[in-house]
Design a protein around this motif. Structure first.
Motif, short mmCIF file in Angstrom:
data_model
loop_
_atom_site.label_atom_id
_atom_site.label_comp_id
_atom_site.label_asym_id
_atom_site.label_seq_id
_atom_site.Cartn_x
_atom_site.Cartn_y
_atom_site.Cartn_z
N LYS A 12 -43.04 -1.76 -18.92
CA LYS A 12 -41.87 -2.26 -19.65
C LYS A 12 -40.89 -1.12 -19.93
CE LYS A 12 -43.91 -6.23 -21.95
NZ LYS A 12 -44.33 -6.79 -23.25
N LEU A 13 -41.42 0.05 -20.29
CA LEU A 13 -40.56 1.19 -20.57
C LEU A 13 -39.82 1.62 -19.30
CD1 LEU A 13 -39.58 3.29 -22.58
CD2 LEU A 13 -41.55 4.67 -22.01
N ALA A 14 -40.53 1.65 -18.18
CA ALA A 14 -39.89 2.02 -16.91
C ALA A 14 -38.80 1.02 -16.55
CB ALA A 14 -40.94 2.10 -15.80
N ALA A 15 -39.06 -0.27 -16.76
CA ALA A 15 -38.06 -1.29 -16.47
C ALA A 15 -36.84 -1.13 -17.37
CB ALA A 15 -38.67 -2.68 -16.63
N ARG A 16 -37.07 -0.83 -18.66
CA ARG A 16 -35.95 -0.62 -19.58
C ARG A 16 -35.10 0.58 -19.16
NH1 ARG A 16 -39.26 -0.24 -24.33
NH2 ARG A 16 -40.47 -2.10 -24.12
N LEU A 17 -35.76 1.65 -18.72
CA LEU A 17 -35.02 2.83 -18.26
C LEU A 17 -34.15 2.48 -17.06
CD1 LEU A 17 -37.71 5.64 -18.54
CD2 LEU A 17 -35.59 5.49 -19.82
N ILE A 18 -34.68 1.72 -16.13
CA ILE A 18 -33.92 1.33 -14.94
C ILE A 18 -32.72 0.47 -15.33
CG2 ILE A 18 -34.01 -0.05 -12.83
CD1 ILE A 18 -36.92 0.91 -12.50
N ILE A 19 -32.94 -0.48 -16.23
CA ILE A 19 -31.85 -1.38 -16.65
C ILE A 19 -30.74 -0.59 -17.35
CG2 ILE A 19 -31.28 -3.25 -18.24
CD1 ILE A 19 -34.08 -4.42 -17.55
N VAL A 20 -31.10 0.31 -18.26
CA VAL A 20 -30.10 1.10 -18.97
C VAL A 20 -29.35 2.00 -17.99
CG1 VAL A 20 -29.82 2.98 -20.64
CG2 VAL A 20 -31.28 1.04 -21.18
N TYR A 21 -30.08 2.61 -17.09
CA TYR A 21 -29.44 3.50 -16.12
C TYR A 21 -28.45 2.73 -15.25
CZ TYR A 21 -28.86 7.03 -12.54
OH TYR A 21 -28.34 7.95 -11.69
N GLU A 22 -28.89 1.57 -14.75
CA GLU A 22 -28.01 0.79 -13.89
C GLU A 22 -26.79 0.27 -14.65
OE1 GLU A 22 -30.50 -2.17 -12.06
OE2 GLU A 22 -30.99 -0.85 -10.40
N ALA A 23 -26.95 -0.02 -15.94
CA ALA A 23 -25.82 -0.49 -16.73
C ALA A 23 -24.76 0.60 -16.90
CB ALA A 23 -26.29 -0.97 -18.09
N HIS A 24 -25.18 1.87 -17.04
CA HIS A 24 -24.24 2.96 -17.28
C HIS A 24 -23.74 3.61 -16.00
CE1 HIS A 24 -24.55 2.96 -21.60
NE2 HIS A 24 -25.87 2.88 -21.50
N ILE A 25 -24.60 3.79 -15.04
CA ILE A 25 -24.25 4.60 -13.87
C ILE A 25 -24.05 3.76 -12.61
CG2 ILE A 25 -24.99 6.54 -12.41
CD1 ILE A 25 -24.41 7.33 -15.30
N GLY A 26 -24.92 2.82 -12.39
CA GLY A 26 -24.88 2.04 -11.15
C GLY A 26 -26.30 1.81 -10.65
N THR A 27 -26.40 1.32 -9.48
CA THR A 27 -27.70 0.97 -8.91
C THR A 27 -28.57 2.20 -8.73
OG1 THR A 27 -26.66 -0.85 -7.76
CG2 THR A 27 -28.84 -0.21 -7.01
N VAL A 28 -29.85 2.07 -9.05
CA VAL A 28 -30.80 3.16 -8.91
C VAL A 28 -31.35 3.18 -7.50
CG1 VAL A 28 -33.05 4.04 -9.66
CG2 VAL A 28 -31.46 3.10 -11.33
N ALA A 29 -31.30 4.34 -6.88
CA ALA A 29 -31.92 4.54 -5.57
C ALA A 29 -32.85 5.73 -5.72
CB ALA A 29 -30.86 4.80 -4.51
#
Length: 131
Positions: A12-29
């Motif tokens: 859940k923590l990893a998913a939250r980090l991905i969601i926050v990152y994508e919201a601010h920066i863009g898609t995670v690769a």
């Protein structure tokens, strides 16, 4: 069960980090390092660490479960027979017969096991005896 709870929390923590990152920066690769995003490497590193921790904990849990599956089944059958009044006594006296090399691991295998019917009835009679 505690390990599964920790595993669930880490995912859940990893998913939250991905969601926050994508919201601010863009898609995670995770495969590429993009120099256009200054926080990319720090966030990607945190995400990778969480994923690695979750996978490691799941791997260790799966390994433990696989190694002790037959011994746990044997110990649960011994506990279900109703010969012992508590799990500690059953684990202490039967762990080697069941196939465990460590009494503490055998005791952990009995955590959450239901009370045998004969012991449950016996305890209920003790609790409800008239004075």
């Amino acid at each position: 069960m505690k390990l599964l709870t920790q595993h669930n929390h880490a995912l859940k923590l990893a998913a939250r980090l991905i969601i926050v990152y994508e919201a601010h920066i863009g898609t995670v690769a995770l495969a590429n390092d993009d120099p256009d995003h200054p926080d990319y490497q720090a966030n990607t590193h945190a995400i990778n660490q969480e994923i690695k921790r979750a996978l490691l904990s799941f791997y260790l849990w799966e390994k433990w479960r696989g190694e002790h599956a037959q011994a746990r089944a044997a110990l649960l059958a011994m506990w279900a027979s109703g010969e012992w009044t508590n799990r500690d006594t059953c684990a202490r006296l039967c762990y080697r017969q069941a196939g465990f090399s460590n009494m503490a691991v055998a005791r952990q295998a009995l955590v959450g096991a239901p009370m045998p019917a004969s012991v449950a009835v016996q305890r209920q009679r003790t609790v409800w005896k008239a004075p």
